[in-house]
Design an enzyme around this catalytic site. Structure first.
Site, mmCIF file in Angstrom:
data_model
loop_
_atom_site.group_PDB
_atom_site.id
_atom_site.type_symbol
_atom_site.label_atom_id
_atom_site.label_comp_id
_atom_site.label_asym_id
_atom_site.label_seq_id
_atom_site.Cartn_x
_atom_site.Cartn_y
_atom_site.Cartn_z
ATOM 1 N N ASP A 65 0.847 -1.182 0.000
ATOM 2 C CA ASP A 65 0.000 0.000 0.000
ATOM 3 C C ASP A 65 0.889 1.240 0.000
ATOM 4 O O ASP A 65 2.086 1.169 0.271
ATOM 5 C CB ASP A 65 -0.967 -0.005 1.179
ATOM 6 C CG ASP A 65 -0.371 -0.593 2.449
ATOM 7 O OD1 ASP A 65 0.868 -0.640 2.561
ATOM 8 O OD2 ASP A 65 -1.130 -1.021 3.329
ATOM 9 N N GLU A 126 -6.154 2.872 3.294
ATOM 10 C CA GLU A 126 -6.898 3.407 4.438
ATOM 11 C C GLU A 126 -8.311 3.819 4.014
ATOM 12 O O GLU A 126 -9.274 3.598 4.736
ATOM 13 C CB GLU A 126 -6.152 4.617 5.019
ATOM 14 C CG GLU A 126 -4.728 4.320 5.496
ATOM 15 C CD GLU A 126 -4.686 3.475 6.753
ATOM 16 O OE1 GLU A 126 -5.749 3.231 7.365
ATOM 17 O OE2 GLU A 126 -3.576 3.050 7.132
#
Length: 366
Positions: A65, A126
């Site tokens: 990520d 997120e």
């Protein structure tokens, strides 16, 4: 090698960006990757695919990520965030560094493998869930990905240790909003009203009692953090709002708890209840066979006894293909999402070594 890894991590730490808008991060990673013998593709805004094409039928993928958090950093380190109010407080700068370091190693031997390798630099973990967007873009099918690996820094584990779990590792989640509508009345004549505050109190206790009766072997969570009701002390409240979260490691337990939210509400007529739920992320379920194979090439791999009741959008990949998600210990006990989050970059070498070992497994074993 360590000096380069440390520099990459600290460079990335200084330029945190949010969600799906990561121009500086993209530019930095692209500049590094274009020096390597891989094909670069940008399947969506702020996502990078680095494809090490070995002209094989199948591909093994590794994911990092990229996004940071809206947190004001308070570490006071020399490489502190240059973007006010934004910080890599969840270790994604470390994840990108691991994948980039792995890419440099991979460039020297990928042609000896019996498969291709795809590196996925993914935005929006997120929020809003970049993994799902990439899966829906068809990258797994396009590159014939047969399995996928990911890794996350983990403060509660010893520095440099690597852990995972067979099957359920992280939870499915959903945010819950419940509005309870009653009828206001003066406190002296409360019987003429319908007290939404009292009903909410009794209802909340019922929900917690229901959740506690579920077998301990079913890892789950139902909790509320917001309870808002009333406007004046001597008037019965006509409206209460509850905001909370529901989490479980199986769809069955998740569905049961969600159904009970509405079933239990029925006993509190004439008050009316309205519910809204976020979709959330699926449960993260590791592939048992791949965990066993990982243990064969990672001799110090730790197997966790219990799953974590937090979420990770890596689970979207595992809805389509088998894979394994790992935790890499920082040994600091500084929580994720904390404004003092930091770690010793030496641990990143352990993550790179693990990815190298995993990538060298013959595809027949995948």
């Amino acid at each position: 090698m360590f000096e380069k890894i440390q520099k990459i991590r600290r460079d990335l730490h200084e330029i945190p960006e949010l969600e799906l808008d990561l121009p500086q991060t993209m530019a930095y990673l692209t500049n590094e990757l274009k020096q390597l013998p891989c094909q670069l593709e940008f399947p969506m805004h702020s996502a990078i695919l680095a494809f090490f094409n070995n002209d094989c039928e199948k591909t093994v993928a590794f994911r990092s990520d990229m996004d940071a958090l809206p947190v004001e950093e308070k570490t006071n380190v020399s490489y502190q965030s240059k973007h006010k109010g934004i910080m890599h407080a969840c270790g994604h700068d470390g994840h990108m560094t691991i994948l980039l370091g792995f890419a440099h190693h991979l460039a020297t031997y990928f042609h000896t493998l019996d498969h291709n390798v795809l590196l996925i630099f993914q935005p929006g973990e997120e929020n809003p869930g970049g993994a799902r967007l990439l899966v829906e873009a068809g990258i797994l099918e396009k590159y014939h990905v047969c399995c996928i690996y990911g890794m996350h820094l983990w403060p509660e584990l010893a520095a440099g240790s690597i852990a995972t779990r067979k099957k359920s590792m992280m939870a499915r989640s959903s945010e819950i909003n419940i509005d309870i509508q009653g009828k206001s009345a003066h406190a002296a004549k409360y019987q003429e009203g319908c007290d939404a505050l009292e009903i909410a109190c009794r209802y909340l206790c019922d929900l917690y009692e229901m959740e506690e009766k579920i077998s301990p072997s079913e890892y789950r969570l139902l909790r509320f953090g917001v309870f808002q009701s009333g406007t004046i002390r001597n008037v019965v409240s006509d409206h209460t709002r509850l905001e909370g979260t529901i989490r479980a490691c199986t769809d069955e337990t998740f569905a049961y708890m969600r159904s009970q939210l509405e079933k239990i509400a029925e006993k509190y007529a004439p008050a009316t209840f309205s519910f809204s739920y976020s979709e959330g992320y699926p449960a993260l379920i590791n592939d048992k066979k791949l965990v066993d194979q990982a243990a064969a090439v990672l001799p110090d791999l730790l197997l966790l006894k219990e799953p974590q009741l937090i979420t990770e959008d890596f689970s979207w990949y595992l809805q389509r293909i088998p894979g394994v998600f790992f935790f890499l210990g920082t040994g600091t006990n500084i929580p994720l999402h904390n404004d003092h989050f930091d770690f010793d970059e030496h641990i990143l070498l352990k993550g790179i070594e693990a990815f190298v070992s995993l990538s060298k497994q013959p595809i027949a074993d995948q």
